[in-house]
Enzyme design. Structure first.
Site, PDB file in Angstrom:
ATOM      1  N   SER A  10      -1.859   3.285  10.256  1.00 18.79           N
ATOM      2  CA  SER A  10      -2.774   2.384  10.987  1.00 18.79           C
ATOM      3  C   SER A  10      -2.025   1.078  11.194  1.00 18.79           C
ATOM      4  CB  SER A  10      -4.057   2.121  10.185  1.00 18.79           C
ATOM      5  OG  SER A  10      -3.823   1.137   9.182  1.00 18.79           O
ATOM      6  N   THR A  63       0.836  -1.200   0.000  1.00 22.65           N
ATOM      7  CA  THR A  63       0.000   0.000   0.000  1.00 22.65           C
ATOM      8  C   THR A  63       0.877   1.259   0.000  1.00 22.65           C
ATOM      9  OG1 THR A  63      -1.571   1.284   1.320  1.00 22.65           O
ATOM     10  CG2 THR A  63      -0.215  -0.248   2.528  1.00 22.65           C
ATOM     11  N   TYR A 104      -3.099  -1.829  10.283  1.00 23.70           N
ATOM     12  CA  TYR A 104      -3.184  -2.538   8.995  1.00 23.70           C
ATOM     13  C   TYR A 104      -2.046  -2.113   8.064  1.00 23.70           C
ATOM     14  CZ  TYR A 104      -4.157  -2.461   4.043  1.00 23.70           C
ATOM     15  OH  TYR A 104      -3.993  -2.528   2.685  1.00 23.70           O
ATOM     16  N   HIS A 105      -1.880  -0.794   7.880  1.00 21.81           N
ATOM     17  CA  HIS A 105      -0.839  -0.320   6.967  1.00 21.81           C
ATOM     18  C   HIS A 105       0.549  -0.746   7.476  1.00 21.81           C
ATOM     19  CE1 HIS A 105      -4.196   2.427   5.769  1.00 21.81           C
ATOM     20  NE2 HIS A 105      -3.617   2.400   4.580  1.00 21.81           N
ATOM     21  N   LYS A 156       1.643  -4.111   6.396  1.00 22.54           N
ATOM     22  CA  LYS A 156       2.163  -4.123   5.020  1.00 22.54           C
ATOM     23  C   LYS A 156       3.655  -3.751   5.006  1.00 22.54           C
ATOM     24  CE  LYS A 156      -1.771  -4.777   2.621  1.00 22.54           C
ATOM     25  NZ  LYS A 156      -2.020  -5.592   1.436  1.00 22.54           N
TER      26      LYS A 156
END
Ligand code: USQ
Length: 382
Positions: A179, A144, A181-182, A185
């Site tokens: 975040s 991302t 989530y990020h 990544k």
């Protein structure tokens, strides 16, 4: 090519499976319905009904005469993935099998833990399945743009040459995600880089911006083949959300000042990018990082575009700034490079009024299905 698509039930996974099949490749896909389950648990179901994966494959076969092999299973379970790799011997694996939502990862401990475990375990398993069963198979991984955050210097494509006290070295570009989530990544990229430089696997890590769109050439063959289209605050991305809000007559939810800039791309271009990455593969021992978006906008600019498109179809779209549920700069410098995919042959489809009008017209057909309780942010970064 034998192409294995991990996360084939997802917003990107399903259209990707059809895209490769339509171009003559042998496609196998696996999914454990994690996103469907989490969407149900958080009252965040998609706008249109999506048949389950075997049913979608059957519908696709009936309209195209093309096969997509489906496995319902968990990529985080190594025995399952190992078996599929041994049977199928993929030449390319497209890895979408991750919990994809920033807001979901910020709900609380359980959701953060699930995101961390799932995303790192699936990536780790993909790496090991390649090492053990298909060492020449290339991995196409969806990263991302959020890995980079919004630094006050230009963003390069993955790497930065640093000069320090007269000496130089190329490093992964500094990352600072917004975040959990990020951040998973970012950790995925580090795992991949370790295995690339140590064991010589072939990887393309695609740093993708927020995607919008709900149709592709193959999805348009039958409404039941449409990708799962989320407009809620957890799984919906901003442009898709704004279009549904416009149709529902809810003022567009600009978070804070609305000066947040991101790099956006049409779903059709995601298909192209992943296809280009897989058919023009990275070399052995190469971690190729490409920034995957076609144009940048502030949130305010997006709202304005949706307002303009709304006018064309008779909608009086209102825009309203609301308290930002996230911790993110609302005004910042943003200048990311993105020439790599264009050099590989990407033909961008830009966010024109015509494109947005086309989406609005489709969404309008499902106006009665819109549940306005799913629109306002329910998750705060605190
Ligand atoms: N935003 C609003 N109003 C909304 C929703 C979002 O102003 O109603 C703002 C957000 O605050 C943010 C921007 O729009 O500044 C983008 O938000 P988003 O929800 O569309 O995207 P994000 O949470 O960053 O995540 C999405 C995908 C994720 C992907 C990422 C790419 O869910 O899987 O990795 O886009 S990127 O944003 O470049 O990190």
């Amino acid at each position: 090519m034998r192409v294995l698509i991990l996360g084939g039930d997802g917003y990107l996974g399903w259209p990707t499976a059809m895209y490769f099949a339509a171009r003559g490749h042998e496609v196998r896909t696996i999914d454990n319905y994690l996103r469907r389950t989490l969407a149900q648990q958080t009252q965040s179901e998609a706008l249109m009904p999506n048949p389950n994966l075997p049913d979608r494959a059957a519908i696709f076969r009936s309209v195209s005469d093309l096969d997509i092999t489906v496995d319902i299973g968990d990529v985080a379970d190594y025995r399952t993935l190992s078996r599929i790799f041994q049977e199928f011997q993929p030449e390319a694996v497209i890895h979408y099998a991750e919990q994809p939502s920033g807001p979901y990862s910020m709900i609380g401990y359980d959701e953060a833990r699930l995101t961390l475990n799932n995303n790192l375990n699936t990536t780790f398993n993909v790496i090991w399945a390649v090492l053990e069963h298909a060492p020449d198979c290339q991995i196409v991984k969806i990263g991302t743009m959020g890995e980079y955050g919004t630094p006050n210097i230009d963003i390069e494509e993955g790497w930065l040459e640093v000069e320090h006290k007269g000496r130089k070295q190329k490093f992964l570009y500094p990352r600072q995600a917004g975040s959990l989530y990020h951040t998973t990544k970012v950790l995925d990229t580090d795992l991949l880089w370790f295995y690339v430089r140590t064991f010589g696997i072939r990887v393309t890590d695609l740093m993708q911006g927020p995607v919008y769109g709900l149709s592709t050439e193959e999805a348009d063959l039958d409404e039941r083949l449409l990708p799962n289209f989320h407009y809620d605050d957890i799984f919906g991305t901003v442009v898709n959300r704004f279009l549904v809000q416009a149709v529902a007559g809810v003022p567009l939810t600009v978070y804070g000042k609305g000066g947040q800039v991101r790099g956006y791309l049409n779903l059709i271009d995601t298909m192209q990018c992943v296809y280009l990455a897989a058919t023009k593969p990275a070399g052995r021992g190469e971690l190729r990082i490409l920034n995957q978006f076609t144009e940048t906008f502030t949130v305010n600019e997006l709202a304005e575009k949706v307002r303009e498109a709304g006018k064309e179809v008779g909608l009086d779209v209102q825009v309203k700034s609301i308290d930002n549920p996230r911790k993110e700069p609302e005004e910042h410098y943003y200048n990311p490079a993105h020439s790599g995919l264009l050099e590989l042959g990407l033909q961008p489809h830009y966010m024109t009024t015509e494109v947005l009008v086309g989406m609005l017209e489709k969404v309008m057909r499902y106006k009665d299905q819109i549940d306005t309780r799913k629109i306002m942010p329910r998750v705060r970064w605190k």
